[in-house]
Design a protein around this motif. Structure first.
Motif: not given
Length: 234
Positions: A7-12, A111-127
């Motif tokens: 999840a960290l690798a996907a979020a960074f 900014e965090t709101f904007s990121l989380l609204c637009s981001a799609k959680v990658p497949e296999g990553v814990d939301k």
């Protein structure tokens, strides 16, 4: 690889644009605090426990002019009232987050709101962990910038007028990135149209709260239609 590391690798990578803006603005905040007599430790502490972005800049003036409880409370409510709408919009996304939820609520900045609204959680990553690390990384950038600014501010000073435009530039970058995503145009157009209408009706100093209310009402009324079209982003 554990689910946390994944999840960290996907979020960074998602937070890199925010890192650029937060480090720069955090440095500006730290320098302003230093100029008012508060060293780097105070800047970092405020960014850790307050973490309110624009309100922290306002707080610099409040601290230097003397503490007035009622004035401070009212100012904080006015400056941060937009977070009421952010919180309502994130109710579905934060449902079932368990122990992570209090920090996710605390760390929900613009900014965090904007990121989380637009981001799609990658497949296999814990939301839950993905949301947590996105929020945590953003705050770490802000704290680091605040501390660095306090350190630099003790060595030299310069005119910081206009430096907060970096926040506006950061929003433009995030908006542009969201606009490029398929199906994101209707909510963005609602936001633009509502903002322009309220700007014309209420003026530049008073349009923000009416615009947020109009945007929220419009998205609530259009929510079913956006969902049917697969276009709801938050």
């Amino acid at each position: 690889m554990t689910k946390q590391r994944k999840a960290l690798a996907a979020a960074f990578p998602l937070t890199i644009p925010v890192m650029a803006g937060y480090l720069f603005l955090g440095i500006a905040f730290g320098i302003l605090m230093q100029q008012k007599g508060y060293h780097a430790g105070w800047s970092a502490l405020m960014s850790l426990i307050v973490y309110a972005g624009s309100m922290q800049f306002v707080a610099v003036g409040l601290l230097s002019s003397g503490f007035h409880l009622v004035q401070t409370v009212l100012m904080t409510l006015l400056v941060n009232a937009r977070h009421l709408f952010y919180g309502i919009a994130m109710l579905d996304k934060y449902a079932g987050m368990g122990k992570k939820k209090p920090y996710l609520v605390f760390s929900l900045t613009d900014e965090t709101f904007s990121l989380l609204c637009s981001a799609k959680v990658p497949e296999g990553v814990d939301k839950g962990w993905f949301y947590l690390f996105t929020s945590l990384l953003d705050q770490i950038y802000w704290i680091a910038g605040s501390f660095l600014g306090g350190v630099l501010g003790s060595s030299f000073s310069f005119d910081t007028k206009g430096i907060d435009f970096a926040m506006t530039a950061l929003f433009v970058v995030i908006f542009t990135d969201q606009w490029r995503m398929p199906g994101s145009h209707p909510p963005a157009l609602v936001g633009l149209l509502a903002s322009v209408i309220c700007l014309l009706l209420f003026g530049a100093q008073n349009f923000l709260l009416p615009a947020m209310g109009l945007i929220l009402l419009s998205l609530i009324l259009l929510r079913r239609r956006l969902r049917k079209g697969g276009e709801a982003q938050c």
